[in-house]
Design a protein around this motif. Structure first.
Motif, mmCIF file in Angstrom:
data_model
loop_
_atom_site.group_PDB
_atom_site.id
_atom_site.type_symbol
_atom_site.label_atom_id
_atom_site.label_comp_id
_atom_site.label_asym_id
_atom_site.label_seq_id
_atom_site.Cartn_x
_atom_site.Cartn_y
_atom_site.Cartn_z
ATOM 1 N N HIS A 54 -96.654 34.408 -87.837
ATOM 2 C CA HIS A 54 -97.512 34.539 -89.018
ATOM 3 C C HIS A 54 -98.847 35.201 -88.695
ATOM 4 O O HIS A 54 -99.563 35.639 -89.604
ATOM 5 C CB HIS A 54 -97.729 33.175 -89.686
ATOM 6 N N GLN A 55 -99.188 35.343 -87.409
ATOM 7 C CA GLN A 55 -100.418 36.032 -87.026
ATOM 8 C C GLN A 55 -100.151 37.459 -86.537
ATOM 9 O O GLN A 55 -101.088 38.182 -86.213
ATOM 10 C CB GLN A 55 -101.146 35.249 -85.936
ATOM 11 N N GLY A 56 -98.894 37.869 -86.487
ATOM 12 C CA GLY A 56 -98.550 39.196 -85.982
ATOM 13 C C GLY A 56 -98.367 40.212 -87.097
ATOM 14 O O GLY A 56 -98.345 39.881 -88.279
ATOM 15 N N HIS A 57 -98.223 41.490 -86.712
ATOM 16 C CA HIS A 57 -97.977 42.556 -87.682
ATOM 17 C C HIS A 57 -97.301 43.718 -86.970
ATOM 18 O O HIS A 57 -97.241 43.778 -85.726
ATOM 19 C CB HIS A 57 -99.278 43.021 -88.348
ATOM 20 N N ILE A 58 -96.789 44.650 -87.744
ATOM 21 C CA ILE A 58 -96.179 45.854 -87.191
ATOM 22 C C ILE A 58 -97.206 46.590 -86.333
ATOM 23 O O ILE A 58 -98.392 46.670 -86.686
ATOM 24 C CB ILE A 58 -95.672 46.763 -88.331
ATOM 25 N N ASP A 59 -96.744 47.121 -85.212
ATOM 26 C CA ASP A 59 -97.627 47.829 -84.287
ATOM 27 C C ASP A 59 -98.339 48.987 -84.997
ATOM 28 O O ASP A 59 -97.710 49.784 -85.714
ATOM 29 C CB ASP A 59 -96.810 48.370 -83.112
ATOM 30 N N LEU A 60 -99.661 49.072 -84.824
ATOM 31 C CA LEU A 60 -100.444 50.093 -85.530
ATOM 32 C C LEU A 60 -100.059 51.509 -85.108
ATOM 33 O O LEU A 60 -100.041 52.425 -85.931
ATOM 34 C CB LEU A 60 -101.937 49.867 -85.288
ATOM 35 N N ASP A 61 -99.761 51.721 -83.819
ATOM 36 C CA ASP A 61 -99.350 53.048 -83.368
ATOM 37 C C ASP A 61 -98.063 53.475 -84.065
ATOM 38 O O ASP A 61 -97.915 54.647 -84.451
ATOM 39 C CB ASP A 61 -99.159 53.069 -81.850
ATOM 40 N N LEU A 62 -97.131 52.527 -84.228
ATOM 41 C CA LEU A 62 -95.894 52.824 -84.946
ATOM 42 C C LEU A 62 -96.191 53.139 -86.403
ATOM 43 O O LEU A 62 -95.681 54.118 -86.962
ATOM 44 C CB LEU A 62 -94.933 51.633 -84.841
ATOM 45 N N LEU A 63 -97.035 52.317 -87.034
ATOM 46 C CA LEU A 63 -97.355 52.524 -88.452
ATOM 47 C C LEU A 63 -97.976 53.901 -88.678
ATOM 48 O O LEU A 63 -97.575 54.636 -89.603
ATOM 49 C CB LEU A 63 -98.315 51.436 -88.919
ATOM 50 N N LEU A 64 -98.940 54.262 -87.836
ATOM 51 C CA LEU A 64 -99.660 55.521 -88.028
ATOM 52 C C LEU A 64 -98.845 56.736 -87.599
ATOM 53 O O LEU A 64 -99.223 57.876 -87.907
ATOM 54 C CB LEU A 64 -100.989 55.483 -87.271
ATOM 55 N N SER A 65 -97.728 56.524 -86.903
ATOM 56 C CA SER A 65 -96.846 57.640 -86.543
ATOM 57 C C SER A 65 -95.927 58.035 -87.697
ATOM 58 O O SER A 65 -95.275 59.079 -87.646
ATOM 59 C CB SER A 65 -95.989 57.263 -85.321
ATOM 60 N N ILE A 66 -95.906 57.212 -88.740
ATOM 61 C CA ILE A 66 -95.066 57.479 -89.907
ATOM 62 C C ILE A 66 -95.830 58.397 -90.860
ATOM 63 O O ILE A 66 -96.984 58.109 -91.208
ATOM 64 C CB ILE A 66 -94.708 56.155 -90.620
ATOM 65 N N PRO A 67 -95.237 59.524 -91.264
ATOM 66 C CA PRO A 67 -95.963 60.457 -92.132
ATOM 67 C C PRO A 67 -96.536 59.823 -93.395
ATOM 68 O O PRO A 67 -97.596 60.232 -93.876
ATOM 69 C CB PRO A 67 -94.892 61.508 -92.480
ATOM 70 N N LEU A 68 -95.890 58.822 -93.921
ATOM 71 C CA LEU A 68 -96.366 58.143 -95.126
ATOM 72 C C LEU A 68 -97.766 57.576 -94.940
ATOM 73 O O LEU A 68 -98.558 57.491 -95.885
ATOM 74 C CB LEU A 68 -95.384 57.021 -95.488
ATOM 75 N N THR A 103 -94.730 64.323 -97.841
ATOM 76 C CA THR A 103 -94.631 65.423 -96.878
ATOM 77 C C THR A 103 -93.558 66.413 -97.308
ATOM 78 O O THR A 103 -92.463 66.012 -97.702
ATOM 79 C CB THR A 103 -94.290 64.876 -95.477
ATOM 80 N N GLY A 104 -93.870 67.717 -97.217
ATOM 81 C CA GLY A 104 -92.880 68.731 -97.527
ATOM 82 C C GLY A 104 -92.941 69.205 -98.965
ATOM 83 O O GLY A 104 -93.956 69.091 -99.648
ATOM 84 N N SER A 105 -91.810 69.723 -99.447
ATOM 85 C CA SER A 105 -91.709 70.290 -100.794
ATOM 86 C C SER A 105 -90.980 69.331 -101.723
ATOM 87 O O SER A 105 -90.167 68.517 -101.283
ATOM 88 C CB SER A 105 -90.961 71.628 -100.752
ATOM 89 N N SER A 106 -91.281 69.448 -103.020
ATOM 90 C CA SER A 106 -90.627 68.574 -104.000
ATOM 91 C C SER A 106 -89.146 68.908 -104.106
ATOM 92 O O SER A 106 -88.707 70.036 -103.831
ATOM 93 C CB SER A 106 -91.305 68.710 -105.362
ATOM 94 N N MET A 107 -88.379 67.910 -104.524
ATOM 95 C CA MET A 107 -86.917 68.047 -104.577
ATOM 96 C C MET A 107 -86.390 67.259 -105.764
ATOM 97 O O MET A 107 -86.917 66.202 -106.123
ATOM 98 C CB MET A 107 -86.315 67.536 -103.263
#
Length: 330
Positions: A117-131, A215-219
């Motif tokens: 309950h005190q942990g979270h997804i790794d920030l480096d992993l989160l920020l590596s996601i284009p979103l 990211t990218g072009s609309s589809m």
């Protein structure tokens, strides 16, 4: 098959953590009553001072009575919520995850989940996601909690709550403020197809934080219903259509129905599935209600809905022996 709520309550109600949490609940109720008593006493004192013409002291006592009640409410709720997560959520998660595998699958040892309950997804992993690439610009603060990580059948996953704030300078008044740029849940899982590149979907309804990047072009897809629900962008339209065939579009529509009121973004990136659900704060104890009531049921429904993402999107059906994406820290 995910167990029914009533059967889970029956299993958990006889455990020691369940009894410990009930004791904490009674302790928190007593603490809240004591806070109300002090607040009421300060209220009477304030009214008495006003009657005797002590305006400043009287209003001060009235303000303190309100502050006392608010503080006692927050402290007792925080204490109870922390114990709720520590004592009851782990066995609840364990039961749901362990039994979420189809009945015709014999090897249930593949199912596992850890909760911190005190942990979270790794920030480096989160920020590596284009979103989330814009969340690495400027003065940013991150707060995450309630990390779930594990495996269901062939699919590794993790998810946690996040609050991300960006600091802005107010030049005219020589001050700075923190603006929330994301509040919600982030879910990451190993996708069942191998691919490179990025395809992003955002719901057209519900609150979506503007920092999240398309990211990218609309589809457009072959489904008018789907295109009415989601905006889509991709770095490669051929890959995007490979990832979103007709049956996957139908599955994502059904996934959307699990969270109809919230804005959602779905990012398919380099073999991973990332889902952000905006404006939610899951897995919290709601007040001091008994566990058999709405409190535990709400958490059960939240965990069940997230686990069902893996089944709804059929992530355990590996395409062409797709290898696992190693993104979970050991």
């Amino acid at each position: 098959m995910i167990p029914k709520f009533d059967s889970l309550v029956q299993v958990l109600s006889g455990t020691k953590p369940w009894q410990q949490l009930n004791e904490q609940r009674l302790k928190s109720i007593r603490g809240r009553i004591f806070g109300w008593f002090l607040g009421f006493a300060l209220l009477l004192l304030g009214l008495s001072l006003l009657l005797f013409g002590e305006i400043t002291s009287g209003f001060g006592a009235l303000v303190m009575s309100v502050v006392m009640v608010i503080i006692s409410y927050r402290i007792t709720h925080k204490q109870y919520s922390e114990q709720y997560k520590k004592l009851v959520v782990p066995p609840l998660v364990s039961n749901i995850i362990t039994h979420s595998i189809p009945l015709d699958t014999l090897d249930k040892k593949r199912n596992r989940c850890k909760f911190n309950h005190q942990g979270h997804i790794d920030l480096d992993l989160l920020l590596s996601i284009p979103l989330f690439q814009k969340y690495d610009e400027g003065i940013i603060s991150y707060h995450g909690e309630d990390l779930f990580s594990g495996t269901i059948d062939k699919t590794d996953f993790q998810f946690s709550d996040f609050v991300i704030q960006k600091n802005y300078d107010l030049i005219l008044v020589d001050q700075d403020i923190d603006i929330t740029t994301f509040r919600g849940l982030v879910f990451i899982a190993d996708f069942h197809k191998s691919f490179d590149g990025t395809t992003t979907l955002k719901t057209r309804k519900g609150k979506i934080y503007k920092h999240q990047t398309m990211t990218g072009s609309s589809m457009k897809t072959a489904s008018h219903e789907f295109d009415k629900m989601f905006k889509i962008s991709t770095t490669d339209e051929i890959t995007g259509r490979y990832l979103l065939p007709a049956n996957m579009l139908e599955r994502i529509i059904n996934l959307r129905k699990l969270f109809p009121g919230q804005g959602m973004a779905i990012c398919l990136h380099d073999g991973m599935l990332i889902i952000s659900i905006h404006g939610v704060d899951f897995f919290e104890a709601k007040g001091l209600k008994k566990l058999e009531k709405q409190n535990l049921l709400r958490t059960y429904e939240e965990i069940k809905a997230i686990v069902e993402i893996i089944h709804l999107l059929n992530l355990n059906l590996r395409i062409w022996n797709k290898q696992k994406k190693d993104f979970i820290a050991k």
